[in-house]
Design an enzyme around this catalytic site. Structure first.
Site, PDB file in Angstrom:
ATOM      1  N   ARG A 103       0.840  -1.196   0.000  1.00 19.50           N
ATOM      2  CA  ARG A 103       0.000   0.000   0.000  1.00 19.50           C
ATOM      3  C   ARG A 103       0.877   1.249   0.000  1.00 19.50           C
ATOM      4  NH1 ARG A 103      -5.170   1.885   3.643  1.00 19.50           N
ATOM      5  NH2 ARG A 103      -5.689   3.616   2.282  1.00 19.50           N
ATOM      6  N   ASP A 160      -7.708  -0.566   9.660  1.00 20.17           N
ATOM      7  CA  ASP A 160      -8.238   0.544  10.450  1.00 20.17           C
ATOM      8  C   ASP A 160      -8.476   0.092  11.880  1.00 20.17           C
ATOM      9  OD1 ASP A 160      -8.436   2.487   8.432  1.00 20.17           O
ATOM     10  OD2 ASP A 160     -10.406   1.772   7.802  1.00 20.17           O
ATOM     11  N   ARG A 177      -7.365  -0.305  -3.324  1.00 18.47           N
ATOM     12  CA  ARG A 177      -6.154  -0.498  -2.528  1.00 18.47           C
ATOM     13  C   ARG A 177      -5.893  -1.980  -2.315  1.00 18.47           C
ATOM     14  NH1 ARG A 177      -8.956   2.433   2.027  1.00 18.47           N
ATOM     15  NH2 ARG A 177      -9.358   3.652   0.195  1.00 18.47           N
ATOM     16  N   ASP A 218      -6.090  -2.327   3.623  1.00 20.61           N
ATOM     17  CA  ASP A 218      -6.398  -1.217   4.520  1.00 20.61           C
ATOM     18  C   ASP A 218      -6.596  -1.818   5.904  1.00 20.61           C
ATOM     19  OD1 ASP A 218      -7.065   1.387   5.372  1.00 20.61           O
ATOM     20  OD2 ASP A 218      -9.192   1.048   4.996  1.00 20.61           O
TER      21      ASP A 218
END
Length: 162
Positions: free
Chosen positions: A83, A99, A94, A97
């Site tokens: 990334r 989070d 992407r 990810d």
């Protein structure tokens, strides 16, 4: 040890393999222990909708890391898996990810980290896998199972285990 919840997703490449590798890398070593991992879910894109579907999952961990150190670890894992945040479109395609959704019952907001995640209760692609592993968990006074009932889950498909 603190307990944290993280959302994972991507829509470029062999996403399921990338998610597996991300979980492995992220929970490697004594500072982060994997408690639970949801199934993988194919989900419609959110934000920018003209892109391939995503594969999403959620993990629960216990950790000795601070929230800031956990964020640093997540971003290092993302970079290791290809990334490049500087070159991608916000909410666009992407490879991966990660989070931080919640860290214990901590509430904080600064330029780089807001806890709980500011869009947590708007995103079915997070709430569906989160409800699988922690339906009774309360975040910011809202039970995850109740939050899930308030969002549109159309188009979300649980994928068979590999």
């Amino acid at each position: 040890m603190a307990q944290a919840l993280l959302g994972l997703g991507g829509n470029i490449g062999d996403v399921r393999a990338t998610l597996d590798e991300a979980v492995h890398r992220f929970a490697e070593g004594a500072q982060v222990k994997l408690i639970a991992r949801s199934s993988d879910y194919r989900t419609p894109p959110w934000g920018i909708t003209d892109q391939p579907p995503f594969i999403n999952a959620v993990i629960a961990i216990s950790t000795t890391l601070t929230p800031r150190a956990l964020l640093t670890r997540a971003q290092a894992c993302e970079r290791a898996l290809g990334r490049d945040r500087a070159r991608e479109q916000h909410w666009g395609p992407r490879t991966i990810d990660l989070d931080i959704l919640a860290y214990d019952d901590l509430v904080q907001s600064d330029a780089t980290l807001t806890l709980p995640h500011p869009h947590l209760f708007e995103r079915a692609f997070v709430l569906v896998p989160l409800a699988e592993i922690a339906p009774d968990r309360v975040i910011a006074g809202i039970q995850i199972g109740d939050a899930l009932k308030r969002v549109d889950t159309a188009g979300i498909e649980k994928l068979a285990r590999r």
